[in-house]
Scaffold this active site. Structure first.
Site, mmCIF file in Angstrom:
data_model
loop_
_atom_site.group_PDB
_atom_site.id
_atom_site.type_symbol
_atom_site.label_atom_id
_atom_site.label_comp_id
_atom_site.label_asym_id
_atom_site.label_seq_id
_atom_site.Cartn_x
_atom_site.Cartn_y
_atom_site.Cartn_z
ATOM 1 N N ASP A 194 2.430 -0.351 11.974
ATOM 2 C CA ASP A 194 2.598 -1.667 12.687
ATOM 3 C C ASP A 194 3.955 -2.446 12.362
ATOM 4 O O ASP A 194 3.911 -3.791 12.393
ATOM 5 C CB ASP A 194 1.479 -2.675 12.151
ATOM 6 C CG ASP A 194 1.698 -2.696 10.478
ATOM 7 O OD1 ASP A 194 2.480 -2.079 9.860
ATOM 8 O OD2 ASP A 194 0.824 -3.597 9.876
ATOM 9 N N GLY A 214 0.891 -1.064 -0.094
ATOM 10 C CA GLY A 214 0.227 -0.154 0.161
ATOM 11 C C GLY A 214 0.874 1.150 -0.057
ATOM 12 O O GLY A 214 1.969 1.193 0.668
ATOM 13 N N ASP A 226 5.086 -4.792 6.231
ATOM 14 C CA ASP A 226 5.623 -6.029 6.462
ATOM 15 C C ASP A 226 5.593 -7.073 5.358
ATOM 16 O O ASP A 226 6.457 -7.880 5.066
ATOM 17 C CB ASP A 226 4.940 -6.651 7.641
ATOM 18 C CG ASP A 226 3.505 -6.827 7.481
ATOM 19 O OD1 ASP A 226 2.703 -6.330 6.535
ATOM 20 O OD2 ASP A 226 2.930 -7.853 8.403
ATOM 21 N N ARG A 273 0.872 -5.321 -5.314
ATOM 22 C CA ARG A 273 1.212 -6.408 -4.330
ATOM 23 C C ARG A 273 1.450 -7.330 -5.196
ATOM 24 O O ARG A 273 0.616 -7.637 -6.499
ATOM 25 C CB ARG A 273 -0.104 -6.528 -3.723
ATOM 26 C CG ARG A 273 -0.633 -5.284 -2.713
ATOM 27 C CD ARG A 273 -1.521 -5.698 -1.666
ATOM 28 N NE ARG A 273 -2.321 -4.567 -1.285
ATOM 29 C CZ ARG A 273 -1.913 -3.941 -0.167
ATOM 30 N NH1 ARG A 273 -0.637 -3.911 0.519
ATOM 31 N NH2 ARG A 273 -2.654 -2.814 0.442
ATOM 32 N N ARG A 284 -5.133 -2.270 9.220
ATOM 33 C CA ARG A 284 -4.815 -3.604 9.067
ATOM 34 C C ARG A 284 -5.296 -4.433 10.503
ATOM 35 O O ARG A 284 -6.143 -3.997 11.148
ATOM 36 C CB ARG A 284 -3.530 -4.000 8.369
ATOM 37 C CG ARG A 284 -3.508 -5.492 7.854
ATOM 38 C CD ARG A 284 -2.215 -5.579 7.146
ATOM 39 N NE ARG A 284 -2.090 -4.505 6.074
ATOM 40 C CZ ARG A 284 -2.228 -4.869 4.750
ATOM 41 N NH1 ARG A 284 -3.116 -6.081 4.581
ATOM 42 N NH2 ARG A 284 -1.877 -4.147 3.880
ATOM 43 N N THR A 318 4.471 2.688 5.760
ATOM 44 C CA THR A 318 3.016 2.210 5.839
ATOM 45 C C THR A 318 2.226 3.385 6.713
ATOM 46 O O THR A 318 2.674 3.713 7.982
ATOM 47 C CB THR A 318 2.749 0.733 6.281
ATOM 48 O OG1 THR A 318 1.468 0.561 6.705
ATOM 49 C CG2 THR A 318 3.739 0.607 7.636
ATOM 50 N N ASP A 365 -0.170 2.270 8.793
ATOM 51 C CA ASP A 365 -0.882 1.230 9.716
ATOM 52 C C ASP A 365 0.325 1.688 11.110
ATOM 53 O O ASP A 365 -0.141 0.948 12.113
ATOM 54 C CB ASP A 365 -0.825 -0.020 9.445
ATOM 55 C CG ASP A 365 -1.709 -0.328 8.135
ATOM 56 O OD1 ASP A 365 -2.542 0.448 8.061
ATOM 57 O OD2 ASP A 365 -1.393 -1.279 7.569
#
Ligand code: F6P
Length: 319
Positions: free
Chosen positions: A129, A11, A103, A72, A171, A125, A127
């Site tokens: 994360d 993304g 990731d 992706r 996510r 990202t 996120d």
């Protein structure tokens, strides 16, 4: 090393362009040639390589998205796909690679390193994360986009005396929900890491109702479940007029904030320095405002953790 490559994968996130610019300019500063690989690992397989000059990254530091495009790529998850990618890198005489992404992108970088190709990961990202860094590139911009949206929704929530459930991205991680909820004084924040119990949430809202509270903002992280489902159950159990907004991809675009531009510039340049110093199979990050790097295998096995003290604080401040 005389020639390196850079790609963005997964993304897009605001600040990726600033990171690409830093990689390209830092490499040229060290008299190293740089190739931009378009469409992430897909372009690595097909050989979509473009020589980058100083001017190739001019006028992009303030733009969202990624100038290198992104994708992706399922094929790169297979050993055959990975070998095709390495062949292309060899064909172009590229000796090291910087991968900017989340990731999933790091898994590709890990595979390249296992095949003996020096690769460094840069966390890009919204996120937030990725372990091994306090912040990922794009998180701050997405956070500010969410805050702006919630501020607007709050005006309507107040005017109509309604409950609003707002689903945000992230996510499996609750960071975007937690930070935006705290920044916006949300009555309730639902994140996957806290394992919230619906009964507790309902009784909290009912307590507020009894105190005369007429409107509420509830932030639900997508990883904690569907905002629509959540809204339906809330309306059923509290009888409060409820509306649901799923913010969606608005959170991924836009001009990066100052913090994201600076973070991206520091991390992109640092990745090049490390590659030229002979590091490989590592990811860069920022911890307590210091540039750091970690073994990519450790980062990929370490679970992401959210700051539960912040979660507790959000509850204490929204009683
Ligand atoms: O990883 C970034 C992210 O925006 C997540 O927050 C979200 O779950 C996912 O990507 C959406 O992916 P796509 O753009 O492929 O729908």
């Amino acid at each position: 090393m005389k020639r390196i490559g850079v790609l963005t994968s997964g993304g897009d996130s605001p600040g990726m362009n600033a990171a690409i610019r830093a990689v390209v300019r830092k490499a040229i500063y060290h008299e190293v040639e740089v190739y931009g690989i378009f469409y992430g690992y897909q372009g690595l397989i097909t050989g979509d390589f473009h020589k980058m000059e100083l001017g190739s990254v001019g006028d992009i530091i303030h733009r969202g998205g990624t100038k290198l495009y992104t994708a992706r790529c399922e094929e790169f998850k297979t050993p055959e796909g990975q070998k095709k990618g390495i062949k292309q890198l060899e064909k172009f005489g590229i000796e090291g690679l910087v991968v900017i992404g989340g990731d999933g992108s790091y898994r590709g970088a890990q595979k390249l390193t296992e095949h003996g190709f020096p690769t460094i990961g840069v966390p890009g990202t919204i996120d937030n994360d990725i372990p091994g860094t306090d912040f990922t590139i794009g998180f701050d911009t997405a956070l500010n986009t969410v805050i702006e949206a919630i501020d607007k929704i709050r005006d309507t929530a107040t005017s109509h005396e309604r409950t609003y459930v707002i689903e945000v991205m992230g996510r499996e991680a609750g960071d975007l929900a937690l930070w935006s909820g705290l920044a916006d004084g949300a009555e309730t924040i639902v994140i996957p890491e806290a394992g919230d119990d619906m009964n507790q949430i309902v009784s909290r809202l009912k307590r507020g109702q009894e105190r005369g509270k007429k409107h509420s903002i509830i932030i639900v992280a997508e990883g904690a479940g569907s905002g629509f489902e959540f809204g339906r159950r809330l309306q059923e159990e509290t009888n409060m007029e409820t509306r649901v907004t799923v913010l969606g991809h608005i959170q991924r675009g836009g001009s990066p904030t100052g913090s994201d531009r600076v973070l991206a510039s520091r991390l992109g340049a640092y990745a090049v320095d490390l590659l030229l110093q002979g590091e490989a199979g590592v990811t860069v990050g920022i911890q307590r405002n210091e540039l750091v790097f970690h073994d990519i295998n450790e980062i990929l096995t370490e679970p992401h953790s959210v700051d539960l003290n912040m979660y507790k604080l959000s509850q204490e401040l929204s009683i």
